[in-house]
Design an enzyme around this catalytic site. Structure first.
Site, PDB file in Angstrom:
ATOM      1  NE  ARG A  61      35.392   5.969  58.308  1.00 44.51           N
ATOM      2  CZ  ARG A  61      35.226   5.396  59.427  1.00 44.51           C
ATOM      3  NH1 ARG A  61      35.380   6.301  60.413  1.00 44.51           N
ATOM      4  NH2 ARG A  61      34.849   4.072  59.639  1.00 44.51           N
ATOM      5  CB  THR A  62      31.423   5.608  52.260  1.00 46.99           C
ATOM      6  OG1 THR A  62      32.985   5.411  52.567  1.00 46.99           O
ATOM      7  CG2 THR A  62      31.407   5.655  50.607  1.00 46.99           C
ATOM      8  NE  ARG A 111      31.246   0.885  51.153  1.00 51.53           N
ATOM      9  CZ  ARG A 111      32.091   1.285  52.005  1.00 51.53           C
ATOM     10  NH1 ARG A 111      31.980   0.852  53.221  1.00 51.53           N
ATOM     11  NH2 ARG A 111      32.997   2.196  51.606  1.00 51.53           N
ATOM     12  CG  HIS A 141      36.526   3.123  48.672  1.00 45.42           C
ATOM     13  ND1 HIS A 141      35.368   4.119  48.248  1.00 45.42           N
ATOM     14  CD2 HIS A 141      36.319   3.038  49.775  1.00 45.42           C
ATOM     15  CE1 HIS A 141      34.860   4.701  49.372  1.00 45.42           C
ATOM     16  NE2 HIS A 141      35.197   3.834  50.252  1.00 45.42           N
TER      17      HIS A 141
HETATM   18  C1  NCD Z   1      37.310   1.706  53.729  1.00 49.17           C
HETATM   19  C2  NCD Z   1      36.510   0.760  52.957  1.00 49.17           C
HETATM   20  O1  NCD Z   1      35.097   0.382  53.569  1.00 49.17           O
HETATM   21  O2  NCD Z   1      36.859   0.449  51.950  1.00 49.17           O
HETATM   22  N1  NCD Z   1      36.557   2.593  54.674  1.00 49.17           N
HETATM   23  C3  NCD Z   1      36.150   3.714  54.074  1.00 49.17           C
HETATM   24  O3  NCD Z   1      35.318   3.717  53.145  1.00 49.17           O
HETATM   25  N2  NCD Z   1      36.415   4.865  54.738  1.00 49.17           N
HETATM   26  C4  NCD Z   1      38.647   1.135  54.522  1.00 49.17           C
HETATM   27  C5  NCD Z   1      38.230   0.157  55.415  1.00 49.17           C
HETATM   28  O4  NCD Z   1      37.131  -0.369  55.563  1.00 49.17           O
HETATM   29  O5  NCD Z   1      39.118  -0.394  56.020  1.00 49.17           O
END
Ligand code: NCD
Length: 312
Positions: A61-62, A111, A141
């Site tokens: 998603r990100t 990230r 985040h």
């Molecule tokens: C989260 C993350 O990567 O911190 N996911 C995200 O970015 N949508 C949460 C997760 O991985 O559980």
């Protein structure tokens, strides 16, 4: 747009560094961009800018929403993923970033599994690029917290009186840390955390939350119920709960959700462990806004990138 140009961010490392005013300005801008009249933002402040997404940890998603945000802002995206890169030849993060900057990157979306890596990268690159934290270990985040807040606000515009229940692996959750910080900044005082004792941070007593050991108590009359993923990749094997036992004690079932307010919304940052932290019927049910969170990620990240561009 003209008003928004006054919202400027040098970098985005965590939510604590945002004032309430900046936070609301980012939400307003994201909301305004939610209904696109064209596939591209016509008056984008980032036309032909170069944005690098630098991911040392997996993401669906990100990463994809930052890339879509880049496209809608008419900028170019340099998509770096660790696998297949010269990291395997020993190249450091700082050298990798310097090379992306040499190729024109003005904004780097990072990230990384190690907490505080974005702050260290800011020290290394100085003002040569703006850095956005897209998740650093269990620390922060911020763009997830912003898109979560946008989603909450769309359903419940008056934030401060809300009761929010956050259930699950808080210890390893950068999402929970950033969400709590964002809710606190917006004046939310009833934030409840429900987690197994071994998945709670040691300093939880210093957080602006109430601890609940019993999930039924924790979700009772809540307006917003947020489930977190069991982040096994960050756990030692002795921390691994048994999936069935965990669901039995902490899983969000339809019966438990029925204890929250009738118009409560259910959230999850994804990826979901179905029937471990949340029942299928709840994740896919009419109170779930999980896919709306994903949709909101694009405009929220556009707003962050535009605010970074305004400061440069
Ligand atoms: C989260 C993350 O990567 O911190 N996911 C995200 O970015 N949508 C949460 C997760 O991985 O559980």
């Amino acid at each position: 747009m003209a008003d928004f140009m006054t919202t400027q961010l040098s970098h985005l490392v965590d939510i604590q560094s945002l004032s309430q005013q900046t936070l609301f300005a980012l939400l307003d801008q994201a909301e305004a961009w939610l209904q696109p009249s064209t596939p591209f933002l016509v008056d984008s402040p980032l036309v032909n800018a170069v944005i690098a997404t630098l991911f040392y940890e997996d993401s669906t998603r990100t990463r994809i929403s930052f890339q879509l945000a880049t496209k809608r802002l008419q900028a170019h995206c340099l998509d770096f993923v660790k696998q297949g890169s010269s990291v395997s030849k020993g190249e450091s993060l700082e050298d990798t970033a310097a090379n992306l900057i040499a190729m024109g990157a003005q904004i780097i979306v990072l990230r990384h599994p190690e907490p505080h890596t974005p702050a260290k990268l800011i020290d290394a690159v100085g003002d040569r690029a703006a850095i956005v934290n897209a998740g650093d270990g269990a620390y922060a985040h911020p763009t997830q917290a912003l898109l979560d807040l946008l989603t909450i606000q769309q359903h419940k515009p008056n934030l401060s009186p809300l009761s929010v229940a956050i259930i699950g692996d808080v210890l390893h959750s950068r999402v929970a840390r950033s969400q709590i910080s964002a809710l606190h900044t917006c004046g939310v005082t009833d934030i409840r955390v429900i987690a197994p004792a071994n998945l709670l941070p040691q300093d939880i007593n210093t957080w602006p939350v109430t601890l609940e050991t019993d999930i039924e108590q924790g979700v009772s009359e809540a307006d917003v119920v947020i489930c977190l993923r069991l982040q096994k990749e960050r756990m030692s094997t002795e921390q691994f709960p048994d999936n069935q036992a965990y669901y039995h004690q902490f899983g969000l079932s339809p019966q438990r959700l029925a204890l929250a307010k009738p118009d409560a919304i259910v959230m999850h940052p994804g990826p979901i462990n179905r029937n471990v932290e949340i029942a299928d019927a709840v994740a896919d049910g009419k109170q779930s806004v999980i896919l709306q969170q994903v949709h909101n990620g694009i405009v929220m990240r556009m707003a962050v990138l535009a605010a970074l561009a305004s400061a440069r």
